[in-house]
Write a protein that holds these residues in place. Structure first.
Motif, PDB file in Angstrom:
ATOM      1  N   PRO A 141       0.823  -1.213   0.000  1.00  0.00           N
ATOM      2  CA  PRO A 141       0.000   0.000   0.000  1.00  0.00           C
ATOM      3  C   PRO A 141       0.860   1.268   0.000  1.00  0.00           C
ATOM      4  CG  PRO A 141      -0.812  -1.576   1.610  1.00  0.00           C
ATOM      5  CD  PRO A 141       0.506  -2.098   1.123  1.00  0.00           C
ATOM      6  N   LEU A 142       0.323   2.322  -0.599  1.00  0.00           N
ATOM      7  CA  LEU A 142       1.036   3.589  -0.701  1.00  0.00           C
ATOM      8  C   LEU A 142       1.530   4.077   0.655  1.00  0.00           C
ATOM      9  CD1 LEU A 142       1.924   6.032  -2.419  1.00  0.00           C
ATOM     10  CD2 LEU A 142      -0.342   7.003  -1.999  1.00  0.00           C
ATOM     11  N   ALA A 143       0.707   4.014   1.687  1.00  0.00           N
ATOM     12  CA  ALA A 143       1.109   4.490   3.019  1.00  0.00           C
ATOM     13  C   ALA A 143       2.308   3.708   3.560  1.00  0.00           C
ATOM     14  CB  ALA A 143      -0.064   4.397   3.991  1.00  0.00           C
ATOM     15  N   GLU A 144       2.379   2.422   3.283  1.00  0.00           N
ATOM     16  CA  GLU A 144       3.522   1.617   3.739  1.00  0.00           C
ATOM     17  C   GLU A 144       4.793   1.997   2.983  1.00  0.00           C
ATOM     18  OE1 GLU A 144       2.892  -2.621   4.089  1.00  0.00           O
ATOM     19  OE2 GLU A 144       0.814  -2.298   4.718  1.00  0.00           O
ATOM     20  N   LYS A 145       4.660   2.213   1.667  1.00  0.00           N
ATOM     21  CA  LYS A 145       5.821   2.662   0.891  1.00  0.00           C
ATOM     22  C   LYS A 145       6.309   4.005   1.436  1.00  0.00           C
ATOM     23  CE  LYS A 145       4.244   0.588  -3.451  1.00  0.00           C
ATOM     24  NZ  LYS A 145       3.828   0.875  -4.842  1.00  0.00           N
ATOM     25  N   ALA A 146       5.363   4.924   1.663  1.00  0.00           N
ATOM     26  CA  ALA A 146       5.721   6.254   2.156  1.00  0.00           C
ATOM     27  C   ALA A 146       6.416   6.176   3.514  1.00  0.00           C
ATOM     28  CB  ALA A 146       4.475   7.139   2.232  1.00  0.00           C
ATOM     29  N   ALA A 147       6.000   5.271   4.381  1.00  0.00           N
ATOM     30  CA  ALA A 147       6.633   5.125   5.692  1.00  0.00           C
ATOM     31  C   ALA A 147       8.095   4.710   5.554  1.00  0.00           C
ATOM     32  CB  ALA A 147       5.867   4.110   6.544  1.00  0.00           C
ATOM     33  N   VAL A 148       8.388   3.793   4.644  1.00  0.00           N
ATOM     34  CA  VAL A 148       9.772   3.346   4.428  1.00  0.00           C
ATOM     35  C   VAL A 148      10.611   4.487   3.855  1.00  0.00           C
ATOM     36  CG1 VAL A 148      11.252   1.696   3.197  1.00  0.00           C
ATOM     37  CG2 VAL A 148       9.071   0.935   4.136  1.00  0.00           C
ATOM     38  N   TYR A 149      10.051   5.202   2.873  1.00  0.00           N
ATOM     39  CA  TYR A 149      10.770   6.343   2.296  1.00  0.00           C
ATOM     40  C   TYR A 149      10.951   7.444   3.340  1.00  0.00           C
ATOM     41  CZ  TYR A 149      10.970   4.713  -2.522  1.00  0.00           C
ATOM     42  OH  TYR A 149      11.280   4.023  -3.668  1.00  0.00           O
ATOM     43  N   GLY A 150       9.918   7.701   4.143  1.00  0.00           N
ATOM     44  CA  GLY A 150      10.008   8.730   5.176  1.00  0.00           C
ATOM     45  C   GLY A 150      11.127   8.459   6.165  1.00  0.00           C
ATOM     46  N   LYS A 151      11.296   7.198   6.548  1.00  0.00           N
ATOM     47  CA  LYS A 151      12.384   6.815   7.460  1.00  0.00           C
ATOM     48  C   LYS A 151      13.734   7.153   6.835  1.00  0.00           C
ATOM     49  CE  LYS A 151      14.201   2.739   9.903  1.00  0.00           C
ATOM     50  NZ  LYS A 151      15.291   2.115   9.178  1.00  0.00           N
ATOM     51  N   MET A 152      13.901   6.814   5.542  1.00  0.00           N
ATOM     52  CA  MET A 152      15.169   7.120   4.863  1.00  0.00           C
ATOM     53  C   MET A 152      15.401   8.621   4.788  1.00  0.00           C
ATOM     54  SD  MET A 152      16.429   6.845   0.917  1.00  0.00           S
ATOM     55  CE  MET A 152      14.999   7.764   0.458  1.00  0.00           C
ATOM     56  N   PHE A 153      14.365   9.393   4.430  1.00  0.00           N
ATOM     57  CA  PHE A 153      14.523  10.838   4.327  1.00  0.00           C
ATOM     58  C   PHE A 153      14.884  11.442   5.679  1.00  0.00           C
ATOM     59  CE2 PHE A 153      11.634  10.425   0.500  1.00  0.00           C
ATOM     60  CZ  PHE A 153      12.663  10.612  -0.417  1.00  0.00           C
ATOM     61  N   ALA A 154      14.328  10.917   6.762  1.00  0.00           N
ATOM     62  CA  ALA A 154      14.670  11.386   8.101  1.00  0.00           C
ATOM     63  C   ALA A 154      16.129  11.059   8.425  1.00  0.00           C
ATOM     64  CB  ALA A 154      13.721  10.788   9.139  1.00  0.00           C
ATOM     65  N   GLU A 155      16.555   9.836   8.125  1.00  0.00           N
ATOM     66  CA  GLU A 155      17.936   9.408   8.409  1.00  0.00           C
ATOM     67  C   GLU A 155      18.953  10.212   7.619  1.00  0.00           C
ATOM     68  OE1 GLU A 155      16.915   4.749   9.514  1.00  0.00           O
ATOM     69  OE2 GLU A 155      18.012   5.185   7.668  1.00  0.00           O
ATOM     70  N   THR A 156      18.580  10.666   6.418  1.00  0.00           N
ATOM     71  CA  THR A 156      19.512  11.441   5.587  1.00  0.00           C
ATOM     72  C   THR A 156      19.396  12.938   5.835  1.00  0.00           C
ATOM     73  OG1 THR A 156      17.960  11.443   3.737  1.00  0.00           O
ATOM     74  CG2 THR A 156      19.623   9.697   3.760  1.00  0.00           C
ATOM     75  N   GLY A 157      18.506  13.337   6.741  1.00  0.00           N
ATOM     76  CA  GLY A 157      18.366  14.734   7.090  1.00  0.00           C
ATOM     77  C   GLY A 157      17.547  15.567   6.112  1.00  0.00           C
ATOM     78  N   LEU A 158      16.817  14.903   5.227  1.00  0.00           N
ATOM     79  CA  LEU A 158      16.018  15.643   4.257  1.00  0.00           C
ATOM     80  C   LEU A 158      14.656  16.055   4.807  1.00  0.00           C
ATOM     81  CD1 LEU A 158      16.909  13.738   0.984  1.00  0.00           C
ATOM     82  CD2 LEU A 158      17.752  15.944   1.753  1.00  0.00           C
ATOM     83  N   VAL A 159      14.186  15.362   5.849  1.00  0.00           N
ATOM     84  CA  VAL A 159      12.983  15.791   6.582  1.00  0.00           C
ATOM     85  C   VAL A 159      13.323  15.727   8.057  1.00  0.00           C
ATOM     86  CG1 VAL A 159      11.273  15.057   4.864  1.00  0.00           C
ATOM     87  CG2 VAL A 159      11.916  13.488   6.663  1.00  0.00           C
ATOM     88  N   PRO A 160      12.751  16.625   8.834  1.00  0.00           N
ATOM     89  CA  PRO A 160      13.031  16.624  10.278  1.00  0.00           C
ATOM     90  C   PRO A 160      12.446  15.404  10.956  1.00  0.00           C
ATOM     91  CG  PRO A 160      11.673  18.532   9.642  1.00  0.00           C
ATOM     92  CD  PRO A 160      11.935  17.726   8.422  1.00  0.00           C
TER      93      PRO A 160
END
Length: 160
Positions: A141-160
């Motif tokens: 599901p889209l929300a699950e994909k977004a959660a995985v991407y969100g974790k990566m963006f947080a780890e790389t400092g692209l989102v707080p």
């Protein structure tokens, strides 16, 4: 590849995928052009809480200008040119083919989906993320994909 590399100055994350679909299925002249692909919906959810953020007003294609502006502002490159991105410290492979290709070049095994490993490149350490495919053929599901991407963006400092 039919598209020129998108390498904004100061890019910190390089996203690698496979070739786009047949041109007849493109909704814009940019990366992840198929309107059925979830990449830009994932980005909209992660960064703005709005899956439709990058959908054009007609509701039938993505808004290329909005997508490019977003990528420039966030420091996201879309191409295979790590040597031209000195500030880049992370690479995300968005499918198995891209992950296998990057692993062969980096001389390592691809990490599990949602995880990262590290490799050395030109005197810097680069994180290699294996992300879920944003193709709707990938049964997540889209929300699950977004959660995985969100974790990566947080780890790389692209989102707080």
């Amino acid at each position: 590849h039919p598209l020129e590399p998108f390498l904004p100055e100061g890019a910190r994350l390089l996203i690698l995928g496979s070739f786009p679909p047949a041109r007849s299925r493109w909704s814009m002249e940019f990366y992840y052009p198929n309107f059925q692909n979830d990449m830009w919906r994932v980005m909209g959810l992660v960064f703005y809480g709005d899956r439709e953020r990058f959908v054009a007003p007609d509701g039938r294609h993505f808004d290329r200008e909005a997508v490019e502006t977003f990528c420039r502002e966030r420091g996201i490159a879309l191409a295979g040119m790590l040597e031209r991105l000195p500030a880049c410290r992370a690479v995300a492979a968005t499918g198995q083919k891209a992950a296998d290709t990057l692993a062969a070049v980096a001389g390592c095994e691809p990490p599990a989906v949602g995880c990262f490993s590290e490799f050395g490149f030109s005197g810097r350490t680069v994180r290699f993320y294996r992300m879920p495919s944003t193709s709707r053929a990938y049964p997540k599901p889209l929300a699950e994909k977004a959660a995985v991407y969100g974790k990566m963006f947080a780890e790389t400092g692209l989102v707080p």
